[in-house]
Structures are given as C-alpha cells and as structure tokens.
Design an enzyme around this catalytic site. Structure first.
Site, PDB file in Angstrom:
ATOM      1  CB  SER A 137      -0.843  -0.012   1.278  1.00 55.95           C
ATOM      2  OG  SER A 137      -1.461   1.245   1.484  1.00 55.95           O
ATOM      3  CE1 TYR A 150      -4.276  -2.503   4.788  1.00 57.49           C
ATOM      4  CE2 TYR A 150      -3.204  -0.388   4.522  1.00 57.49           C
ATOM      5  CZ  TYR A 150      -3.859  -1.474   3.978  1.00 57.49           C
ATOM      6  OH  TYR A 150      -4.069  -1.536   2.611  1.00 57.49           O
TER       7      TYR A 150
HETATM    8  N1  NAD Z   1      -8.689  -0.380  -1.405  1.00 53.25           N
HETATM    9  C1  NAD Z   1      -7.651   0.421  -1.145  1.00 53.25           C
HETATM   10  O1  NAD Z   1      -7.789   1.652  -1.104  1.00 53.25           O
HETATM   11  C2  NAD Z   1      -6.285  -0.175  -0.897  1.00 53.25           C
HETATM   12  C3  NAD Z   1      -5.203   0.700  -0.746  1.00 53.25           C
HETATM   13  C4  NAD Z   1      -3.938   0.168  -0.526  1.00 53.25           C
HETATM   14  C5  NAD Z   1      -3.761  -1.208  -0.493  1.00 53.25           C
HETATM   15  N2  NAD Z   1      -4.824  -2.041  -0.646  1.00 53.25           N
HETATM   16  C6  NAD Z   1      -4.576  -3.481  -0.574  1.00 53.25           C
HETATM   17  O2  NAD Z   1      -5.136  -4.136  -1.695  1.00 53.25           O
HETATM   18  C7  NAD Z   1      -5.425  -5.489  -1.361  1.00 53.25           C
HETATM   19  C8  NAD Z   1      -6.858  -5.807  -1.761  1.00 53.25           C
HETATM   20  O3  NAD Z   1      -7.742  -5.041  -0.951  1.00 53.25           O
HETATM   21  P1  NAD Z   1      -9.175  -4.519  -1.428  1.00 53.25           P
HETATM   22  O4  NAD Z   1      -9.195  -3.065  -1.179  1.00 53.25           O
HETATM   23  O5  NAD Z   1      -9.485  -5.053  -2.770  1.00 53.25           O
HETATM   24  O6  NAD Z   1     -10.103  -5.190  -0.289  1.00 53.25           O
HETATM   25  P2  NAD Z   1     -11.430  -6.038  -0.348  1.00 53.25           P
HETATM   26  O7  NAD Z   1     -11.846  -6.190   1.080  1.00 53.25           O
HETATM   27  O8  NAD Z   1     -12.399  -5.461  -1.325  1.00 53.25           O
HETATM   28  O9  NAD Z   1     -10.948  -7.455  -0.912  1.00 53.25           O
HETATM   29  C9  NAD Z   1     -10.095  -8.289  -0.174  1.00 53.25           C
HETATM   30  C10 NAD Z   1     -10.358  -9.741  -0.577  1.00 53.25           C
HETATM   31  O10 NAD Z   1      -9.421 -10.550   0.158  1.00 53.25           O
HETATM   32  C11 NAD Z   1     -10.124 -11.651   0.702  1.00 53.25           C
HETATM   33  N3  NAD Z   1      -9.438 -12.113   1.888  1.00 53.25           N
HETATM   34  C12 NAD Z   1      -9.333 -11.505   3.091  1.00 53.25           C
HETATM   35  N4  NAD Z   1      -8.674 -12.295   3.949  1.00 53.25           N
HETATM   36  C13 NAD Z   1      -8.329 -13.412   3.265  1.00 53.25           C
HETATM   37  C14 NAD Z   1      -7.642 -14.604   3.614  1.00 53.25           C
HETATM   38  N5  NAD Z   1      -7.195 -14.823   4.864  1.00 53.25           N
HETATM   39  N6  NAD Z   1      -7.445 -15.541   2.653  1.00 53.25           N
HETATM   40  C15 NAD Z   1      -7.935 -15.364   1.404  1.00 53.25           C
HETATM   41  N7  NAD Z   1      -8.619 -14.271   1.026  1.00 53.25           N
HETATM   42  C16 NAD Z   1      -8.815 -13.310   1.953  1.00 53.25           C
HETATM   43  C17 NAD Z   1     -11.523 -11.135   0.997  1.00 53.25           C
HETATM   44  O11 NAD Z   1     -12.465 -12.204   1.093  1.00 53.25           O
HETATM   45  C18 NAD Z   1     -11.772 -10.220  -0.204  1.00 53.25           C
HETATM   46  O12 NAD Z   1     -12.341 -10.949  -1.278  1.00 53.25           O
HETATM   47  C19 NAD Z   1      -5.160  -5.605   0.140  1.00 53.25           C
HETATM   48  O13 NAD Z   1      -3.878  -6.168   0.355  1.00 53.25           O
HETATM   49  C20 NAD Z   1      -5.197  -4.169   0.606  1.00 53.25           C
HETATM   50  O14 NAD Z   1      -4.467  -3.962   1.789  1.00 53.25           O
HETATM   51  C21 NAD Z   1      -6.094  -1.553  -0.840  1.00 53.25           C
END
Ligand code: NAD
Length: 274
Positions: A137, A150
């Site tokens: 991130s 986080y």
């Molecule tokens: N959305 C943002 O603004 C943002 C910003 C920076 C980083 N990220 C990172 O991007 C990645 C995806 O996040 P997102 O925003 O799409 O979130 P999201 O919650 O929409 O999707 C996350 C997915 O991961 C799955 N998941 C969670 N724990 C799990 C586990 N133990 N095993 C298998 N699957 C699991 C969930 O079921 C979900 O389908 C993450 O690593 C998050 O930290 C997101």
C-alpha cells in the site's frame, strides 16, 4: 499480447482490487486461478470468467497456499503470475486493538504473502519463469495513526518484497518480483475495519478514509489496467497513483535524514476525543 495464454493466480480475488485484476486480466487473455477465503464469491466470479477456476483459500494457512499451487499446476501446467493480493484493515488505537485482530493482520497481510512465496517461488524457479506481485500500500511507506496493524504489516510487505527481489537477483533466478502500492481504490476494505473499541477518533478516521475513497479513489477496473501496464513495462515499483505516494515519501525521507521528530496533523482539525 504480453498476457495472452499466460496463467495468473490471484489471492483475495473475489472482491475489490483482486476482482479488478481478475476481470481485466481475463480481458487480456490470462488464464485465471481465483483464490479467496470467500469460496462462494470466488466460485461465482470464476463462473463469469470463461476458463477460470476458483480455489477456496485462506492465505493465513501455509498448507492452503501449497494446495493452491498444486491446484494451479494441475489445472494449467504452470504459473506465470502470482498476485499476493489478499489483505485486511484494522483500525483503532494500537493499544486498544484486539490481539486477535493484530494476529489476523500479520497472518493475512504479511504471512499470507510469505506463504505464497514459499509455495510458488521454488516451482517458478524449477519451471524457469514466473513473476510475483506483492500488494502492500502507499501506507507501506509512511506509518499512519489509528491503523498500526495495517502500517506495520504493509511496511513488512515492502521489506519482504525487496528481500525476495535481492535474493532472486543474487541467484540470477528467472523469476521477477514487483511491489504493488495502491493508493485509494473503491473497494470493500473498510466494511469491517475495526479491531478494538470504537471511539470518536477511530470513527472519524474511518469516515475520512471512506470519504477519501469515495471522492478520489479509483475504481478497481481502471486501477487493474494500470497494474497490467506497469507489469508489461517491467516495473518493480508499481505505483498507479503516484500523487498518493510521492509527497508523503519525500516528506518522510527528508524528516528522517534531518533527524526531525515526525509531526502529526489531523486533516482539517483535531480528532473529536483528542
Ligand atoms: N482499497 C484500497 O484503497 C487499498 C489501498 C492500498 C492497499 N490495498 C490493498 O489491496 C489489497 C486488496 O484489498 P481490497 O481493497 O481489494 O479489499 P477487499 O476487502 O475489497 O478485498 C479483499 C479480498 O481478500 C479476501 N481475503 C481476506 N482475507 C483473506 C484470507 N485470509 N485468505 C484469502 N482471502 C482473503 C476477501 O475475502 C476479499 O475478497 C489488500 O492487500 C489491501 O491492503 C487496498
């Protein structure tokens, strides 16, 4: 066509960024292995993307990542890309967040990546090709209050990715590595972010983050397009939203080099219970 006929495994594929990577990857011709702990959602997505398979996977479990690699090699005979994407949020004061939520953050955001590396890298070296894309991130380059699990795990994800890259380069191994640092992307990540007692400061912080996502977050599809462009360009640092990283990284680096104490400023005023 850089991606046509190649095989990609995506963890956390059922929602948000993972789903965007799956849908846009499918359009680019990737064969997909969709891994998520939400088995029903992963199955439903696989059913909508011809040729994709879903493998129920909890990335916190090392055996599940080994089984995921087995399933991918059994289905497609090789893997070109592993997106270690699954991640969870935890918010609150670091001393109030439940230890179980701290553990879950470490187990998913850090060790989930490690288990993926352990299961896939040796096989990729053996097959003579592969690319690991680890999702951290912009928060992996600057620590934030009220989401310490986080910040801690995303910094660790950056370090693990750099170590892995150096090790593979040292060996001259035919496996590439990239670090993906998203800025705000409109996903479900803040749907259940609390890990401790909810107080006014935490609530306000989460409300601000949600507002930030709503007002200038990217949709997962266009975000995924930028990720694939960066992969095709061979980038190690994949930063689709540099405006969210660069000023913060510059300020942090300058603060450390000048040995200045970090300052905190709450965007727009003091937290309600400060
Ligand atoms: N959305 C943002 O603004 C943002 C910003 C920076 C980083 N990220 C990172 O991007 C990645 C995806 O996040 P997102 O925003 O799409 O979130 P999201 O919650 O929409 O999707 C996350 C997915 O991961 C799955 N998941 C969670 N724990 C799990 C586990 N133990 N095993 C298998 N699957 C699991 C969930 O079921 C979900 O389908 C993450 O690593 C998050 O930290 C997101």
């Amino acid at each position: 066509m850089a991606f046509e006929g190649k095989v990609a495994v995506i963890t956390g594929a059922a929602s948000g960024i993972g789903r965007g990577l799956a849908e846009r990857g499918h359009a680019l011709g990737l064969k997909l292995v969709l891994a998520d702990r939400d088995a029903a959602a992963a199955e439903a997505l696989a059913a909508s993307l011809e040729g994709a398979i879903a493998v129920p996977t909890d990335v916190a479990d090392p055996a599940a990542l080994a089984a995921l690699a087995d399933a991918a090699w059994a289905a497609f005979g090789g893997v070109d890309y592993l997106f270690n994407n699954a991640g969870i949020m935890a918010t609150g004061y670091s001393w109030e967040i439940d230890p179980a939520r701290w553990d879950a953050s470490i187990d998913v955001n850090l060790k989930g990546i490690l288990h993926g590396i352990r299961a896939f890298v040796p096989r990729m070296i053996d097959q003579g090709r592969g690319h690991i894309v680890n999702t951290a991130s912009v928060g992996g380059f600057g620590a934030s209050p009220l989401m310490a699990p986080y910040s801690v795990t995303k910094f660790a994800a950056v370090a693990l990715t750099e170590s892995l890259h150096a090790e593979l380069a040292m060996l001259g191994a035919p496996v590439r590595v990239s670090l993906l640092a998203p800025g705000p992307v409109k996903t479900a990540i803040f749907e259940n972010p609390f890990g401790g007692a909810v107080n006014p400061a935490t609530q306000r912080f989460v409300d601000e983050l949600r507002h930030m996502l709503d007002s200038y977050g990217l949709e997962p599809g266009p975000f995924a397009d930028k990720v694939y462009e960066a992969i095709a360009a061979g980038e190690f640092w994949i930063v689709p939203q540099p405006e969210a990283l660069d000023p913060m990284l510059k300020a942090r680096t300058e603060t450390i080099l000048a040995r200045r104490t970090p300052e905190f400023s709450w965007n727009g005023g003091e937290p309600a219970d400060a």
